[in-house]
Structure formats: structure tokens, C-alpha cells
Design a protein around this motif. Structure first.
Motif, PDB file in Angstrom:
ATOM      1  N   UNK A  23       0.862  -1.187   0.000  1.00  0.00           N
ATOM      2  CA  UNK A  23       0.000   0.000   0.000  1.00  0.00           C
ATOM      3  C   UNK A  23       0.900   1.239   0.000  1.00  0.00           C
ATOM      4  N   UNK A  24       0.671   2.097  -0.974  1.00  0.00           N
ATOM      5  CA  UNK A  24       1.488   3.301  -1.125  1.00  0.00           C
ATOM      6  C   UNK A  24       1.434   4.167   0.135  1.00  0.00           C
ATOM      7  N   UNK A  25       2.606   4.686   0.545  1.00  0.00           N
ATOM      8  CA  UNK A  25       2.683   5.578   1.701  1.00  0.00           C
ATOM      9  C   UNK A  25       3.308   6.903   1.256  1.00  0.00           C
ATOM     10  N   UNK A  26       2.487   7.828   0.731  1.00  0.00           N
ATOM     11  CA  UNK A  26       3.034   9.077   0.184  1.00  0.00           C
ATOM     12  C   UNK A  26       3.797   9.907   1.209  1.00  0.00           C
ATOM     13  N   UNK A  27       3.374   9.882   2.467  1.00  0.00           N
ATOM     14  CA  UNK A  27       4.094  10.671   3.477  1.00  0.00           C
ATOM     15  C   UNK A  27       5.477  10.091   3.719  1.00  0.00           C
ATOM     16  N   UNK A  73     -11.289  -2.574  16.095  1.00  0.00           N
ATOM     17  CA  UNK A  73     -12.500  -1.756  15.984  1.00  0.00           C
ATOM     18  C   UNK A  73     -12.234  -0.294  15.691  1.00  0.00           C
ATOM     19  N   UNK A  74     -11.013   0.197  15.975  1.00  0.00           N
ATOM     20  CA  UNK A  74     -10.777   1.619  15.739  1.00  0.00           C
ATOM     21  C   UNK A  74      -9.351   1.958  15.284  1.00  0.00           C
ATOM     22  N   UNK A  75      -8.355   1.459  16.018  1.00  0.00           N
ATOM     23  CA  UNK A  75      -7.001   1.984  15.796  1.00  0.00           C
ATOM     24  C   UNK A  75      -6.467   1.662  14.407  1.00  0.00           C
ATOM     25  N   UNK A  76      -6.840   0.497  13.882  1.00  0.00           N
ATOM     26  CA  UNK A  76      -6.394   0.125  12.533  1.00  0.00           C
ATOM     27  C   UNK A  76      -7.594   0.059  11.597  1.00  0.00           C
ATOM     28  N   UNK A  77      -7.354   0.289  10.337  1.00  0.00           N
ATOM     29  CA  UNK A  77      -8.374   0.067   9.301  1.00  0.00           C
ATOM     30  C   UNK A  77      -7.943  -1.180   8.527  1.00  0.00           C
ATOM     31  N   UNK A  79      -8.688  -2.545   5.928  1.00  0.00           N
ATOM     32  CA  UNK A  79      -8.551  -2.446   4.472  1.00  0.00           C
ATOM     33  C   UNK A  79      -7.115  -2.106   4.072  1.00  0.00           C
ATOM     34  N   UNK A  80      -6.454  -1.288   4.889  1.00  0.00           N
ATOM     35  CA  UNK A  80      -5.113  -0.825   4.498  1.00  0.00           C
ATOM     36  C   UNK A  80      -4.036  -1.155   5.522  1.00  0.00           C
TER      37      UNK A  80
ATOM     38  N   UNK B  57      -7.683   8.913  11.465  1.00  0.00           N
ATOM     39  CA  UNK B  57      -7.803   8.839  10.007  1.00  0.00           C
ATOM     40  C   UNK B  57      -9.046   9.649   9.652  1.00  0.00           C
ATOM     41  N   UNK B  64     -17.705   6.069  13.992  1.00  0.00           N
ATOM     42  CA  UNK B  64     -18.008   5.288  15.193  1.00  0.00           C
ATOM     43  C   UNK B  64     -18.865   6.061  16.184  1.00  0.00           C
TER      44      UNK B  64
END
Lengths: 90, 226
Positions: A23-27, A73-77, A79-80, B57, B64
């Protein structure tokens, strides 16, 4: 309740959230270019977010389970991101 | 009928959305997220902005918040839900739609006019157009790059869930016409029920005196199909 609390231990769960490989990380790319402008030589650079969560729990395993659910549930998504959790006594 | 434009702390396109919808004769009102959805709600718009300061994000916190449970239930009952820009990020973060909108390939905030090709005209949000039509809308985002795994992307395409792709003025979907590095030039997708999300701003291309395009009206008219 009070007696129960005395059996609990405070743990610090360290949750590290990274972009999945590929997954591209532009920063991170921008940061890499800035380092190169400063004269550093490097092949690649990855960035990650790190969260330190203090929790009272009966065991390190329980603390890890709770931190794991927080990541899901929150800290990570999902999908990416990939993430890992490390637990140590605070 | 009332379209609820859900306002979070940091939303900044909620007034524009109400103005644009009203201009089209669609009854709309702003609803503060803590107040919950009105009972007579017939449509829901998640507007652009920077809800919760984009902390963690873009869209993560709003996705949520309690009102999103109401939005999810309403969507399942057939109430159309449109997410624009930050609202699209909220849509993805909440699982209303697949994928994620993340940092632009340029790592910069981009504010410009883009062309979009209509990929699927068989949704409320695209019914005003024909497949292959090219429309012009403004974008204004730093985190608009559509990301999803290759497998899920193939599935989205197979299920005909892509609403719009970034293209050039002639409708060619090219790398040069992709403003933010989105996978497959995807600018907007639909979820289950009547849920649609897109990063460009249709509400900023509705009033004849603004932005030189009224191409966005057709997207907002999706609320009339409810």
C-alpha cells in the motif's frame, strides 16, 4: 470489587499500526526524499503509528485481547493496515 | 420528505449541501449528530469537511459515533444515504461501503476541477446520467486515494459498484486524469441498499452562478428516487 481490583495488574499494551506491504505511503515517500536531500543514503522508509494503552487486567493475555479488539474496531483500518500488539507490565 | 444533512464538529459543507438541495427543490435540513435522525427522514447526506479534525484517520471518529448506527439502520430500511468527501471517508470507515479513502499520492491537499465518467447509471446517484457520460465536478481533499485489495477491487467491478472514475475531458480513464492515485481511478462507489459515496463535491456544482458547472445536480437528485 475492591478485592478484585487488588488482584489486577496494570499493563501497557503497545499497538503498532502499519500500512500493509504494497500500500502506497506518500508521506513516507516524502520523508525519504527529504532525508536524501539532507545527504542520507537509504533504500526505503516505512512509517507506522504506535499507541500505548494502559489497562488493568487479570493477566497479560486479557490485556492483549482487549488491545487487540481496540485495534480491530478503531485503531487500525483492516482495508489498508496490519497491526501487532505487545504487552508488558506497566 | 426531508433529507438530513448530518453535521459533525468539523463538518464544513453541510450548509452548502442544504443550499444545493433546496435549490433543486429537495427539502433538506442540517441535523447535529448528537440530536439523532429526525423521524420523517427520507434521505441522509454525510457532508464534506474535517469531522473530528481528521484525527486518527479521516472519518474514523465520525464513523463510530452513535448516529452512524441510526444511519446504518435507516439505510437497511431503504433510506438513501449519500456520502460526499469527508462523508465518503465516513462511509468507508463505517463499513457502509467497501474500501478506504487515504492519503493522496501527491501527499498534498488538492483543490481542483476533475472530470468523471459515469460507470453505472443504474443507481439513484447516477440515474440522471447515461453510462459513459462525462461530468465536471470539483474535488478538495488530502485523503481521497481509493484503496482496496486487488481481490476486493475485482469484486467491486464485477458487482458493478463503481459509480464514477476520474477521466479526461473526453472520457478516457488514464493515469494522467487520476488526481490522487486512486485504484482504478475510482472516485465513487456504492454499497448495499441505497448507499453511495464519492470524493468529488456534487453540491458545489449545482448553483448556476458557482463553479461554472451544474453537473452535480444529477447526483443530488438521487434523493428524489427515494
Amino acid at each position: 470489587m475492591t478485592a478484585h481490583h487488588e488482584l489486577m495488574t496494570t499493563y501497557t499494551a503497545t499497538v503498532t499500526v502499519r500500512l500493509k506491504r504494497g500500500v502506497l505511503d506518500p508521506e513516507a515517500e516524502t520523508t525519504k526524499r527529504a532525508l536524501e536531500r539532507l545527504g542520507f543514503e537509504l533504500e526505503s522508509l516505512r512509517s507506522a503509528d504506535q499507541f500505548e494503552v494502559d489497562v488493568d487486567a487479570d493477566s497479560a493475555g486479557e490485556a492483549e485481547d482487549r488491545a487487540d479488539e481496540m485495534a480491530q474496531r478503531l485503531l487500525a483500518n483492516p482495508t489498508i493496515h496490519d497491526y501487532d500488539v505487545e504487552v508488558a507490565e506497566a | 420528505m426531508t433529507v438530513a444533512v448530518v453535521q459533525f464538529g468539523g463538518s464544513n459543507c453541510d450548509r452548502d449541501a442544504v443550499r444545493a438541495l433546496s435549490h433543486l427543490g429537495i427539502d433538506a435540513e442540517r441535523v447535529w449528530h448528537e440530536d439523532g435522525l429526525p423521524e420523517d427522514v427520507t434521505g441522509i447526506m454525510l457532508p464534506g469537511g474535517f469531522s473530528y479534525g481528521d484525527y486518527l484517520r479521516a472519518g474514523a471518529m465520525a464513523a463510530r459515533s452513535p448516529i452512524l448506527s441510526e444511519v446504518r439502520e435507516a439505510a437497511a430500511d431503504g433510506v438513501p444515504v449519500l456520502g460526499v468527501c469527508n462523508g465518503a471517508q465516513v462511509g468507508c470507515e463505517s463499513g457502509l461501503t467497501d474500501g478506504a479513502f487515504t492519503t493522496n499520492e501527491s501527499a498534498r491537499f488538492q483543490c481542483e476541477r476533475v472530470f468523471l465518467r459515469v460507470e453505472n447509471a443504474d443507481t439513484p446517484w447516477t440515474a440522471a446520467y447515461d453510462e459513459g457520460d462525462v461530468i465536471a465536478l470539483p474535488i478538495a481533499h488530502g485523503e481521497g486515494r481509493f484503496e482496496v485489495s486487488e481481490e476486493r477491487y475485482d469484486q467491486l467491478v464485477e458487482e458493478n459498484r463503481v459509480l464514477f472514475r476520474y477521466c479526461d475531458a473526453d472520457g478516457n480513464v488514464t493515469d494522467d486524469a487520476n488526481p490522487n492515485g486512486s485504484r482504478g481511478n475510482v472516485a465513487g462507489i456504492c454499497g448495499d441498499y441505497g448507499v453511495g459515496v464519492l470524493m468529488p463535491h456534487p453540491e458545489r456544482a449545482c448553483l448556476p452562478d458557482l463553479n461554472g458547472s451544474t453537473d452535480g445536480a444529477g447526483v443530488l437528485r438521487g434523493f428524489e428516487h427515494a
